[in-house]
Design a protein around this motif. Structure first.
Motif, PDB file in Angstrom:
ATOM      1  N   GLU A   1      10.253  -0.066  -5.317  1.00 60.80           N
ATOM      2  CA  GLU A   1       9.190   0.195  -6.196  1.00 60.80           C
ATOM      3  C   GLU A   1       7.830   0.087  -5.742  1.00 60.80           C
ATOM      4  O   GLU A   1       7.110   1.210  -5.943  1.00 60.80           O
TER       5      GLU A   1
ATOM      6  N   ASN B   1       5.154   3.345  -4.700  1.00 65.03           N
ATOM      7  CA  ASN B   1       3.829   3.356  -4.908  1.00 65.03           C
ATOM      8  C   ASN B   1       2.866   3.239  -3.877  1.00 65.03           C
ATOM      9  O   ASN B   1       1.901   4.212  -4.023  1.00 65.03           O
TER      10      ASN B   1
ATOM     11  N   LYS C   1      14.636  -3.933  -6.627  1.00 65.60           N
ATOM     12  CA  LYS C   1      13.996  -3.129  -7.565  1.00 65.60           C
ATOM     13  C   LYS C   1      14.049  -1.611  -7.669  1.00 65.60           C
ATOM     14  O   LYS C   1      14.323  -1.007  -8.791  1.00 65.60           O
ATOM     15  N   MET C   2      14.340  -1.148  -6.630  1.00 65.68           N
ATOM     16  CA  MET C   2      14.726   0.305  -6.376  1.00 65.68           C
ATOM     17  C   MET C   2      15.256   0.451  -4.911  1.00 65.68           C
ATOM     18  O   MET C   2      14.917   0.456  -4.015  1.00 65.68           O
TER      19      MET C   2
END
Length: 122
Positions: free
Chosen positions: A35, A39, A57-58
Motif C-alpha cells: 500500500e 502511494n 497490506k497489498m
C-alpha cells in the motif's frame, strides 16, 4: 539523478540496497508494504520501480496491477524481486503485467540489482 522506488518488507534487504544505490549515485525511495509502495510510486513517479511480490497490506502483483492501470504510471519499468520460483502463479501474473525482469532474491547481490536497474534508467 535517476530515481528508483524499492517496495520491500525485509529491513535487511532495504538497508543493503539503500547503501549500494546511494554509493552508485541513484536516488532510492523505500516503502515497506504494498500500500505504501503504490502511494510512494504515485508520489515520486520514479524512473524505475523494484517490487517484492510477497508484501504486507497489498501484494506486489496488486501494486503492479494498479501501476499498469494508472495513466500517469503505466510506462514506469518494473523489476520484480522474489523468492518464489519462476513457475509460480504470482510470477506468471507479474510477467503478464509487463515486468521487465524477475530476479530471485537468493541469487542476487546488490551489485547485480544496480546493474539490472541501470538497464532501465534513462
Amino acid at each position: 539523478m535517476s530515481q528508483v522506488v524499492l517496495v520491500e518488507d525485509d529491513a535487511l534487504f532495504v538497508k543493503m540496497y539503500q547503501k549500494k544505490f546511494s554509493k552508485e549515485g541513484i536516488s532510492l525511495e523505500v516503502a515497506l508494504d504494498g500500500e505504501a509502495g503504490f502511494n510512494k510510486i504515485k508520489e515520486v513517479k520514479p524512473d524505475l520501480a523494484i517490487l517484492d511480490l510477497m508484501l504486507p497490506k497489498m501484494s506486489g502483483t496488486e501494486v503492479l496491477r494498479k501501476i499498469r492501470s494508472d495513466e500517469s504510471l503505466k510506462e514506469i519499468p518494473v523489476i520484480i524481486m522474489t523468492n518464489l520460483n519462476a513457475s509460480s502463479d504470482e510470477v506468471n501474473q507479474a510477467m503478464e503485467l509487463g515486468v521487465k525482469e524477475t530476479v530471485l532474491k537468493t541469487d542476487v547481490v546488490p551489485e547485480k540489482i544496480v546493474e539490472t536497474a541501470r538497464k532501465y534508467l534513462k
